[in-house]
Scaffold this active site. Structure first.
Site, PDB file in Angstrom:
ATOM      1  N   SER A  19       0.841  -1.195   0.000  1.00 53.57           N
ATOM      2  CA  SER A  19       0.000   0.000   0.000  1.00 53.57           C
ATOM      3  C   SER A  19       0.876   1.245   0.000  1.00 53.57           C
ATOM      4  O   SER A  19       1.624   1.495   0.954  1.00 53.57           O
ATOM      5  CB  SER A  19      -0.900   0.016   1.232  1.00 53.57           C
ATOM      6  OG  SER A  19      -1.513   1.288   1.374  1.00 53.57           O
ATOM      7  N   HIS A  45      -1.195  -1.210  -4.267  1.00 54.10           N
ATOM      8  CA  HIS A  45      -2.484  -0.897  -3.654  1.00 54.10           C
ATOM      9  C   HIS A  45      -2.578   0.603  -3.431  1.00 54.10           C
ATOM     10  O   HIS A  45      -1.726   1.203  -2.770  1.00 54.10           O
ATOM     11  CB  HIS A  45      -2.607  -1.650  -2.329  1.00 54.10           C
ATOM     12  CG  HIS A  45      -3.964  -1.624  -1.714  1.00 54.10           C
ATOM     13  ND1 HIS A  45      -4.993  -2.447  -2.141  1.00 54.10           N
ATOM     14  CD2 HIS A  45      -4.482  -0.884  -0.695  1.00 54.10           C
ATOM     15  CE1 HIS A  45      -6.067  -2.220  -1.405  1.00 54.10           C
ATOM     16  NE2 HIS A  45      -5.781  -1.266  -0.533  1.00 54.10           N
ATOM     17  N   ASP A  71      -4.824   3.514  -1.908  1.00 57.43           N
ATOM     18  CA  ASP A  71      -5.904   3.805  -0.969  1.00 57.43           C
ATOM     19  C   ASP A  71      -6.470   5.194  -1.222  1.00 57.43           C
ATOM     20  O   ASP A  71      -5.819   6.201  -0.925  1.00 57.43           O
ATOM     21  CB  ASP A  71      -5.391   3.721   0.470  1.00 57.43           C
ATOM     22  CG  ASP A  71      -5.115   2.301   0.907  1.00 57.43           C
ATOM     23  OD1 ASP A  71      -6.031   1.457   0.784  1.00 57.43           O
ATOM     24  OD2 ASP A  71      -3.998   2.014   1.373  1.00 57.43           O
ATOM     25  N   MET A  85      -9.119   7.836  -0.157  1.00 59.97           N
ATOM     26  CA  MET A  85      -9.989   8.187   0.972  1.00 59.97           C
ATOM     27  C   MET A  85     -10.490   9.614   0.806  1.00 59.97           C
ATOM     28  O   MET A  85      -9.725  10.504   0.410  1.00 59.97           O
ATOM     29  CB  MET A  85      -9.228   8.058   2.288  1.00 59.97           C
ATOM     30  CG  MET A  85      -8.597   6.698   2.518  1.00 59.97           C
ATOM     31  SD  MET A  85      -7.773   6.616   4.120  1.00 59.97           S
ATOM     32  CE  MET A  85      -6.872   5.074   3.946  1.00 59.97           C
ATOM     33  N   HIS A 129      -8.447   1.063  -4.232  1.00 61.08           N
ATOM     34  CA  HIS A 129      -9.364   0.796  -3.128  1.00 61.08           C
ATOM     35  C   HIS A 129     -10.119   2.085  -2.801  1.00 61.08           C
ATOM     36  O   HIS A 129      -9.559   3.009  -2.205  1.00 61.08           O
ATOM     37  CB  HIS A 129      -8.544   0.310  -1.926  1.00 61.08           C
ATOM     38  CG  HIS A 129      -9.354  -0.041  -0.728  1.00 61.08           C
ATOM     39  ND1 HIS A 129      -8.763  -0.349   0.490  1.00 61.08           N
ATOM     40  CD2 HIS A 129     -10.690  -0.130  -0.515  1.00 61.08           C
ATOM     41  CE1 HIS A 129      -9.692  -0.609   1.379  1.00 61.08           C
ATOM     42  NE2 HIS A 129     -10.873  -0.475   0.790  1.00 61.08           N
ATOM     43  N   MET A 159     -12.333   4.140  -0.785  1.00 56.92           N
ATOM     44  CA  MET A 159     -12.973   4.355   0.515  1.00 56.92           C
ATOM     45  C   MET A 159     -13.645   5.717   0.474  1.00 56.92           C
ATOM     46  O   MET A 159     -13.194   6.703   1.065  1.00 56.92           O
ATOM     47  CB  MET A 159     -11.930   4.252   1.630  1.00 56.92           C
ATOM     48  CG  MET A 159     -11.455   2.817   1.851  1.00 56.92           C
ATOM     49  SD  MET A 159     -10.012   2.692   2.938  1.00 56.92           S
ATOM     50  CE  MET A 159      -8.698   2.886   1.722  1.00 56.92           C
ATOM     51  N   MET A 200     -11.332  -6.387   5.264  1.00 58.21           N
ATOM     52  CA  MET A 200     -10.539  -5.446   6.056  1.00 58.21           C
ATOM     53  C   MET A 200     -10.279  -6.051   7.436  1.00 58.21           C
ATOM     54  O   MET A 200     -11.219  -6.472   8.122  1.00 58.21           O
ATOM     55  CB  MET A 200     -11.274  -4.120   6.214  1.00 58.21           C
ATOM     56  CG  MET A 200     -11.444  -3.317   4.934  1.00 58.21           C
ATOM     57  SD  MET A 200      -9.881  -2.761   4.212  1.00 58.21           S
ATOM     58  CE  MET A 200      -9.197  -1.764   5.531  1.00 58.21           C
ATOM     59  N   ASP A 206      -6.531  -6.701   4.148  1.00 56.55           N
ATOM     60  CA  ASP A 206      -5.869  -5.410   4.312  1.00 56.55           C
ATOM     61  C   ASP A 206      -5.980  -4.958   5.760  1.00 56.55           C
ATOM     62  O   ASP A 206      -7.085  -4.783   6.271  1.00 56.55           O
ATOM     63  CB  ASP A 206      -6.539  -4.386   3.392  1.00 56.55           C
ATOM     64  CG  ASP A 206      -5.896  -3.012   3.437  1.00 56.55           C
ATOM     65  OD1 ASP A 206      -4.933  -2.815   4.209  1.00 56.55           O
ATOM     66  OD2 ASP A 206      -6.362  -2.128   2.694  1.00 56.55           O
TER      67      ASP A 206
END
Length: 235
Positions: A10, A35, A37, A39, A68, A70, A141, A180
């Site tokens: 990540s 990965h 992330d 957000m 990913h 979020m 998760m 994760d």
């Protein structure tokens, strides 16, 4: 047929002032995915990276770009990240109704990308049922999403095993299971033995004294556990 466990470092834990070098390092070390992330500060209490970074990252690596999301509004933003170069788009079941989750997976597939759905630690695994027969990957998760460096939540391996059972029952033998949160040399074997195929590692790789060695050590520990489990527990 057995496939080695793959590591998805990540980049939330990477050195953003030297991101190109960090990406080259994990690629050379044998990572299977990178990965990313994303957000939004609403769905989770943190604000991270977005489309401009993914565009540059896609041009700099041959690794699978695992995005990913979020975020609160995935149906709006999925096309942005696909256009930016995502190879795999991961949406959270909690951000969507069941019908919207079906729509999101269809949208991702129609664009020629792989589709994944993610679950927070307290979300019932049954939330995947509307799409589990067509997912390319499910993400369990093992921490509450939002920040890197958290500790693995005990019992997450049981959720991995439950996802594996549900996927098989739905006839989706090829679906990958990703985990994760708090994954390192100690916890990787737990989830790999339960059926995890892809392990997201943040601090365990990028904050290690030797990140490339750390990545390979986690992968080796996971592979041993996976092979032992497949052999029925025999060493």
């Amino acid at each position: 047929m057995y496939q080695p466990v793959r590591i998805a470092p990540s980049i939330l834990s990477a050195d953003f002032m030297n991101l190109g070098a960090d990406i080259a390092m994990i690629e050379a070390a044998g990572a299977g995915f990178v990965h990313i992330d994303v957000m939004d500060g609403h769905f989770v209490p943190n604000l991270t990276m977005g489309v401009p970074l993914l565009k540059q990252l896609k041009a700099a690596t041959s690794l699978v770009c695992d995005v990913h999301l979020m975020i609160d509004n995935p149906l709006t933003e999925i096309p942005w990240f696909i256009d930016a170069g995502a190879d795999l788009v991961n949406v959270h079941a909690e951000a969507l109704t069941a019908d919207e989750l079906v729509c999101a997976v269809a949208m991702i597939h129609e664009a020629g990308c792989k589709a994944a759905a993610a679950l927070k630690p307290k979300t019932p695994v049954s939330a995947l049922d509307p799409v589990i027969d067509r997912l390319d990957m499910a993400l369990v998760m093992s921490v509450e999403p939002g920040f890197s460096g958290q500790s693995y939540i005990a019992g997450s391996d049981r959720r991995v095993a439950e996802v594996a059972v549900r996927a098989r029952a739905a006839g989706n033998e090829s679906m990958l299971i990703q985990v994760d949160g708090g994954i390192g040399e100690v916890t990787a074997p737990l989830v790999a033995a339960a059926g995890a195929d892809v392990l997201v590692c943040g601090n365990a790789v990028f904050k290690a004294a030797d990140p490339a060695l750390a990545l390979q050590t986690v992968q080796a520990a996971a592979d041993v556990a996976r092979l032992t489990a497949l052999a029925g527990g025999e060493a």
